[in-house]
Design a protein around this motif. Structure first.
Motif, PDB file in Angstrom:
ATOM      1  N   MET A   1      52.768  46.548   3.017  1.00  0.00           N
ATOM      2  CA  MET A   1      51.522  46.594   2.276  1.00  0.00           C
ATOM      3  C   MET A   1      51.314  47.956   1.633  1.00  0.00           C
ATOM      4  O   MET A   1      50.880  48.048   0.498  1.00  0.00           O
ATOM      5  N   LEU A   2      51.611  49.025   2.393  1.00  0.00           N
ATOM      6  CA  LEU A   2      51.476  50.381   1.872  1.00  0.00           C
ATOM      7  C   LEU A   2      52.368  50.578   0.652  1.00  0.00           C
ATOM      8  O   LEU A   2      51.962  51.190  -0.339  1.00  0.00           O
ATOM      9  N   PHE A   3      53.583  50.041   0.724  1.00  0.00           N
ATOM     10  CA  PHE A   3      54.528  50.105  -0.387  1.00  0.00           C
ATOM     11  C   PHE A   3      53.927  49.502  -1.649  1.00  0.00           C
ATOM     12  O   PHE A   3      53.953  50.115  -2.724  1.00  0.00           O
ATOM     13  N   LEU A   4      53.370  48.312  -1.540  1.00  0.00           N
ATOM     14  CA  LEU A   4      52.809  47.632  -2.710  1.00  0.00           C
ATOM     15  C   LEU A   4      51.597  48.355  -3.280  1.00  0.00           C
ATOM     16  O   LEU A   4      51.443  48.449  -4.505  1.00  0.00           O
ATOM     17  N   ILE A   5      50.752  48.871  -2.420  1.00  0.00           N
ATOM     18  CA  ILE A   5      49.560  49.582  -2.892  1.00  0.00           C
ATOM     19  C   ILE A   5      49.973  50.827  -3.675  1.00  0.00           C
ATOM     20  O   ILE A   5      49.465  51.084  -4.772  1.00  0.00           O
ATOM     21  N   ILE A   6      50.920  51.592  -3.126  1.00  0.00           N
ATOM     22  CA  ILE A   6      51.365  52.809  -3.810  1.00  0.00           C
ATOM     23  C   ILE A   6      52.024  52.483  -5.134  1.00  0.00           C
ATOM     24  O   ILE A   6      51.739  53.111  -6.157  1.00  0.00           O
ATOM     25  N   ILE A   7      52.894  51.483  -5.160  1.00  0.00           N
ATOM     26  CA  ILE A   7      53.621  51.187  -6.390  1.00  0.00           C
ATOM     27  C   ILE A   7      52.684  50.674  -7.492  1.00  0.00           C
ATOM     28  O   ILE A   7      52.815  51.054  -8.649  1.00  0.00           O
ATOM     29  N   VAL A   8      51.705  49.863  -7.137  1.00  0.00           N
ATOM     30  CA  VAL A   8      50.789  49.322  -8.144  1.00  0.00           C
ATOM     31  C   VAL A   8      49.868  50.417  -8.679  1.00  0.00           C
ATOM     32  O   VAL A   8      49.714  50.566  -9.904  1.00  0.00           O
ATOM     33  N   ILE A   9      49.272  51.191  -7.798  1.00  0.00           N
ATOM     34  CA  ILE A   9      48.356  52.238  -8.251  1.00  0.00           C
ATOM     35  C   ILE A   9      49.109  53.308  -9.034  1.00  0.00           C
ATOM     36  O   ILE A   9      48.645  53.776 -10.083  1.00  0.00           O
ATOM     37  N   ALA A  10      50.297  53.699  -8.572  1.00  0.00           N
ATOM     38  CA  ALA A  10      51.085  54.711  -9.289  1.00  0.00           C
ATOM     39  C   ALA A  10      51.498  54.203 -10.660  1.00  0.00           C
ATOM     40  O   ALA A  10      51.476  54.959 -11.636  1.00  0.00           O
ATOM     41  N   PHE A  11      51.868  52.938 -10.756  1.00  0.00           N
ATOM     42  CA  PHE A  11      52.242  52.381 -12.058  1.00  0.00           C
ATOM     43  C   PHE A  11      51.080  52.443 -13.040  1.00  0.00           C
ATOM     44  O   PHE A  11      51.231  52.892 -14.174  1.00  0.00           O
ATOM     45  N   TRP A  42      58.611  56.545   4.344  1.00  0.00           N
ATOM     46  CA  TRP A  42      59.517  55.590   3.697  1.00  0.00           C
ATOM     47  C   TRP A  42      58.793  54.679   2.714  1.00  0.00           C
ATOM     48  O   TRP A  42      59.369  54.288   1.692  1.00  0.00           O
ATOM     49  N   SER A  43      57.551  54.347   2.979  1.00  0.00           N
ATOM     50  CA  SER A  43      56.796  53.545   2.008  1.00  0.00           C
ATOM     51  C   SER A  43      56.565  54.325   0.726  1.00  0.00           C
ATOM     52  O   SER A  43      56.743  53.803  -0.373  1.00  0.00           O
ATOM     53  N   GLY A  44      56.155  55.582   0.850  1.00  0.00           N
ATOM     54  CA  GLY A  44      55.964  56.418  -0.327  1.00  0.00           C
ATOM     55  C   GLY A  44      57.255  56.648  -1.079  1.00  0.00           C
ATOM     56  O   GLY A  44      57.308  56.566  -2.311  1.00  0.00           O
ATOM     57  N   PHE A  45      58.328  56.940  -0.330  1.00  0.00           N
ATOM     58  CA  PHE A  45      59.624  57.187  -0.952  1.00  0.00           C
ATOM     59  C   PHE A  45      60.098  55.980  -1.743  1.00  0.00           C
ATOM     60  O   PHE A  45      60.416  56.078  -2.928  1.00  0.00           O
ATOM     61  N   PHE A  46      60.164  54.821  -1.102  1.00  0.00           N
ATOM     62  CA  PHE A  46      60.717  53.644  -1.768  1.00  0.00           C
ATOM     63  C   PHE A  46      59.807  53.118  -2.874  1.00  0.00           C
ATOM     64  O   PHE A  46      60.295  52.572  -3.865  1.00  0.00           O
ATOM     65  N   ALA A  47      58.500  53.278  -2.732  1.00  0.00           N
ATOM     66  CA  ALA A  47      57.594  52.821  -3.793  1.00  0.00           C
ATOM     67  C   ALA A  47      57.849  53.583  -5.079  1.00  0.00           C
ATOM     68  O   ALA A  47      58.010  52.987  -6.152  1.00  0.00           O
ATOM     69  N   VAL A  48      57.909  54.895  -5.009  1.00  0.00           N
ATOM     70  CA  VAL A  48      58.125  55.688  -6.222  1.00  0.00           C
ATOM     71  C   VAL A  48      59.570  55.609  -6.678  1.00  0.00           C
ATOM     72  O   VAL A  48      59.849  55.580  -7.874  1.00  0.00           O
ATOM     73  N   PHE A  49      60.509  55.529  -5.741  1.00  0.00           N
ATOM     74  CA  PHE A  49      61.914  55.359  -6.114  1.00  0.00           C
ATOM     75  C   PHE A  49      62.101  54.101  -6.956  1.00  0.00           C
ATOM     76  O   PHE A  49      62.681  54.142  -8.042  1.00  0.00           O
TER      77      PHE A  49
END
Length: 121
Positions: A1-11, A42-49
């Motif tokens: 869930m953390l992964f998806l939140i970071i990737i969507v907001i960062a996008f 790892w959630s932050g890393f993989f989301a932005v990666f």
């Protein structure tokens, strides 16, 4: 869930703000939602990666990888046809490490602010 939140907001935010907006986003989301230090990093890393790799592919494929190959030549990479892949991986790793450490800092900030009550009171 953390992964998806970071990737969507960062996008969404990277559409109109500078690249470093990933740092406060990763920090804030991990401050709010991370379960552990490893989970935060790892959630932050993989989301932005993943975000930066996909964004790089979106921009480099239509122009025939010209710019990415030139950046690879500037970095001193060997003159091969897949320079653009190496450049995208380097870009993703740099962004991922930045977001991963900011997420970890967000998790640790929450741990510093909220002291768990182990006595059950």
């Amino acid at each position: 869930m953390l992964f998806l939140i970071i990737i969507v907001i960062a996008f969404v935010f990277q559409l109109f703000l500078p690249w470093w907006i990933i740092s406060p986003i990763a920090f804030g989301v991990a401050l709010w939602k991370a379960n552990s230090g490893a989970h935060a990093f790892w959630s932050g890393f993989f989301a932005v990666f993943v975000l930066w790799i996909l964004t790089g592919l979106f921009y480099t494929i239509p122009n025939g990888n010209i710019l990415a190959n030139r950046v690879g030549a500037m970095l001193g990479l060997p003159d091969i046809t897949l320079n653009w892949v190496i450049v995208l991986l380097i870009t993703g790793i740099i962004g991922g490490v930045a977001a991963g450490f900011c997420s970890l800092a967000g998790y640790f900030a929450r741990q510093a602010i909220v002291i768990p009550n182990k006595a059950g009171i």
